[in-house]
Design a protein around this motif. Structure first.
Motif, short mmCIF file in Angstrom:
data_model
loop_
_atom_site.label_atom_id
_atom_site.label_comp_id
_atom_site.label_asym_id
_atom_site.label_seq_id
_atom_site.Cartn_x
_atom_site.Cartn_y
_atom_site.Cartn_z
N HIS A 52 0.80 -1.27 0.06
CA HIS A 52 -0.04 -0.08 -0.06
C HIS A 52 0.87 1.37 0.00
N SER A 53 1.78 1.46 -1.03
CA SER A 53 2.36 2.64 -1.08
C SER A 53 2.25 3.45 -2.16
N CYS A 54 0.86 3.18 -2.45
CA CYS A 54 0.43 4.32 -3.66
C CYS A 54 -0.36 5.41 -3.15
N THR A 74 -3.46 7.10 1.36
CA THR A 74 -3.05 6.08 0.29
C THR A 74 -4.40 5.80 -0.24
N LEU A 75 -4.51 5.15 -1.31
CA LEU A 75 -5.64 4.74 -1.82
C LEU A 75 -6.07 3.10 -1.49
N PRO A 76 -7.00 2.62 -0.81
CA PRO A 76 -7.15 1.17 -0.68
C PRO A 76 -7.18 0.32 -1.57
N THR A 121 0.68 -1.86 -5.16
CA THR A 121 1.68 -2.47 -5.96
C THR A 121 1.76 -3.81 -5.62
N PHE A 122 2.13 -5.02 -6.20
CA PHE A 122 2.31 -6.06 -5.94
C PHE A 122 3.70 -6.55 -5.56
N CYS A 152 2.19 0.84 -9.09
CA CYS A 152 0.76 1.10 -8.59
C CYS A 152 -0.11 0.83 -9.84
N ALA A 153 -1.30 0.12 -9.39
CA ALA A 153 -2.43 -0.07 -10.17
C ALA A 153 -3.63 -0.12 -9.41
#
Length: 184
Positions: free
Chosen positions: A67-69, A79-81, A85-86, A164-165
């Motif tokens: 959750h680094s986006c 941050t957006l839930p 990133t994976f 991030c996606a």
């Protein structure tokens, strides 16, 4: 009036720079299974490219969401839930320095031949330490991989990350259902 126009132009320019946008950043949508598969396929490719001698089996790992986006906007820390990133990381323990050096060189060459860009060189030697490694990025997908080895742990670490996606929220909340380990 001219001062107000200049001030408004400067304010809009400041707000639209990276990390200071009044509008939340748009992230591409992606299928979590495809991102996980891309990481595991590339991790296997990297493992094979190092041509390591027989060793203890790599402990199976899961692809996990990170959750680094950030949302961007005026609240940079938000941050957006459902934007993640994976990443996938594995370790081979007890790798002697000469094998680590050779494996690092092989893998670096393999990534370069595939068109990846080295973004960080981690090969360093000091009076009391030796480190090998690098970070590469795929210009097509934005994926990054890090290879690290040091003489204090004598472990070879490989980590891969997607950019991030936006994914379904359920996929952003937990690790992959399946484990992965290199096929020897």
């Amino acid at each position: 009036m001219r001062k107000a126009a200049i001030s408004l132009t400067l304010l809009l320019a400041a707000l639209s720079t990276t990390g200071c946008s009044a509008v939340e950043r748009e992230y591409p949508s992606a299928e979590p299974a495809a991102l996980r598969q891309r990481l595991t396929d590339r991790a296997q490719w990297a493992y094979e490219g190092m041509a390591l001698p027989r060793h203890e089996t790599v402990t199976p790992v899961r692809v996990i969401p990170g959750h680094s986006c950030s949302a961007g906007g005026l609240s940079i820390e938000k941050t957006l839930p459902d934007v993640v990133t994976f990443d996938l990381s594995w370790t081979v323990e007890d790798v002697p320095v000469d094998i680590a050096r050779t494996a690092e060189a092989r893998l670096r060459k393999q990534f370069a031949s595939a068109g990846w860009t080295v973004t960080h060189d981690g090969n360093r030697r000091g009076k009391t330490f030796v480190e090998f490694g690098f970070r590469v990025q795929d210009p097509k997908t934005g994926d990054t991989f890090d290879l690290d080895w040091n003489d204090s742990t004598t472990s070879l670490f490989l980590s891969g990350y997607t950019p991030c996606a936006k994914v379904p929220r359920s996929a952003a909340e937990g690790p992959s259902p399946d484990t992965w380990a290199p096929q020897i």
